[in-house]
Design an enzyme around this catalytic site. Structure first.
Site, mmCIF file in Angstrom:
data_model
loop_
_atom_site.group_PDB
_atom_site.id
_atom_site.type_symbol
_atom_site.label_atom_id
_atom_site.label_comp_id
_atom_site.label_asym_id
_atom_site.label_seq_id
_atom_site.Cartn_x
_atom_site.Cartn_y
_atom_site.Cartn_z
ATOM 1 N N SER A 104 171.280 -0.336 -19.480
ATOM 2 C CA SER A 104 171.641 0.206 -18.042
ATOM 3 C C SER A 104 170.684 1.418 -17.825
ATOM 4 C CB SER A 104 172.935 0.532 -18.056
ATOM 5 O OG SER A 104 173.616 -0.569 -18.556
HETATM 6 N N1 SAM Z 1 176.095 -0.887 -22.924
HETATM 7 C C1 SAM Z 1 174.513 -1.319 -22.982
HETATM 8 C C2 SAM Z 1 173.364 -0.176 -23.449
HETATM 9 O O1 SAM Z 1 173.846 0.988 -23.170
HETATM 10 O O2 SAM Z 1 172.346 -0.741 -23.681
HETATM 11 C C3 SAM Z 1 174.010 -2.121 -21.853
HETATM 12 C C4 SAM Z 1 174.528 -3.494 -22.051
HETATM 13 S S1 SAM Z 1 173.926 -4.776 -21.174
HETATM 14 C C5 SAM Z 1 173.780 -4.393 -19.539
HETATM 15 C C6 SAM Z 1 175.315 -5.969 -21.201
HETATM 16 C C7 SAM Z 1 175.767 -6.225 -22.795
HETATM 17 O O3 SAM Z 1 177.158 -7.065 -22.790
HETATM 18 C C8 SAM Z 1 174.542 -7.354 -23.251
HETATM 19 O O4 SAM Z 1 174.224 -7.095 -24.411
HETATM 20 C C9 SAM Z 1 175.599 -8.658 -23.542
HETATM 21 O O5 SAM Z 1 175.028 -9.333 -24.610
HETATM 22 C C10 SAM Z 1 176.889 -7.851 -23.456
HETATM 23 N N2 SAM Z 1 177.869 -8.939 -23.323
HETATM 24 C C11 SAM Z 1 178.020 -9.826 -22.447
HETATM 25 N N3 SAM Z 1 179.319 -10.549 -22.406
HETATM 26 C C12 SAM Z 1 179.723 -9.782 -23.540
HETATM 27 C C13 SAM Z 1 181.415 -10.292 -24.240
HETATM 28 N N4 SAM Z 1 182.054 -11.025 -23.924
HETATM 29 N N5 SAM Z 1 181.507 -9.428 -25.103
HETATM 30 C C14 SAM Z 1 180.592 -8.558 -25.811
HETATM 31 N N6 SAM Z 1 179.591 -8.318 -25.277
HETATM 32 C C15 SAM Z 1 179.294 -8.992 -24.304
#
Ligand code: SAM
Length: 199
Positions: A49
């Site tokens: 993000s």
């Molecule tokens: N917080 C992260 C960072 O600091 O880099 C940014 C994360 S990215 C915008 C969103 C993440 O959510 C992705 O890595 C994706 O694989 C994960 N994601 C999506 N659905 C999910 C779920 N049901 N459970 C866990 N992770 C999930």
């Protein structure tokens, strides 16, 4: 500082962001853009993000030293590291194991105590509930009831909710058995995929 100019006023959040070197969480060709205020690819079609969003969500979460926080969507590990730098007890879940493995290596390298697991974060992590704060870093079609139930009394959740292309940030506050919400427009996250997310 850009974050301050954009309205981030929580000194503890600003200090925590200042402590975490964002370039460590971005491998490959985008590393030279690590200190731009933009989201960047981290592999598996996911993103880290933008710093403003991390700061804004952390401020809205009212995360403080000693509070127990669940993050759904570890991704690169940057948001979890910022929370750990604030002194929070951090629990984080990621569905892509390749990303989780990389994030864990960085937590170890930095000596950060972050408890993590691979799996579907839309069902929460009941073993360690209740949480003072829950931060969901992927866009959901609606607020998962399972996560609301894992909030402590007085706890807060920040979660982007809306369509797959854009969302509003929903801030949920639990008081006893009731929940109040507030919304802020204008966010864009990758989809939250899981039982209580998108298919
Ligand atoms: N917080 C992260 C960072 O600091 O880099 C940014 C994360 S990215 C915008 C969103 C993440 O959510 C992705 O890595 C994706 O694989 C994960 N994601 C999506 N659905 C999910 C779920 N049901 N459970 C866990 N992770 C999930």
């Amino acid at each position: 500082m850009l974050l301050r100019q954009r309205g981030i006023s929580d000194e503890q959040v600003l200090a925590a962001i200042g402590k975490v070197a964002r370039h460590l969480f971005i491998a490959g060709p985008h590393v030279n853009r690590a200190y731009e205020d933009s989201a960047l690819p981290i592999g598996q079609e996911q993103t880290i993000s933008q710093p403003y969003t991390v700061a804004f969500m952390t401020q809205e979460l009212q995360a403080r030293s000693g509070t127990k926080i669940l993050e759904v969507g570890t991704g690169s590990g940057y948001q979890a590291a910022v929370l750990a730098a604030l002194g929070c007890r951090v629990f984080t879940i990621e569905r892509h194991l390749e990303l989780l493995t990389k994030a864990r290596q960085i937590f170890d390298h930095l000596g950060l105590r972050v408890v993590s697991k691979g799996g579907d974060g839309t069902i929460g992590w009941s073993e360690f509930a209740p949480y003072d704060g829950i931060i969901v870093t992927a866009g959901a079609p609606e607020v998962p009831e399972a996560l609301k139930k894992q909030l402590a009394d007085g706890g807060r959740m920040v979660i982007p909710v809306g369509g797959k292309d854009s969302q509003r940030l929903v801030i949920v506050q639990r008081t006893g058995g009731s929940y109040s919400t507030r919304e802020v427009d204008g966010f864009k996250f990758v989809p939250l995929v899981g039982k209580h997310g998108w298919n």
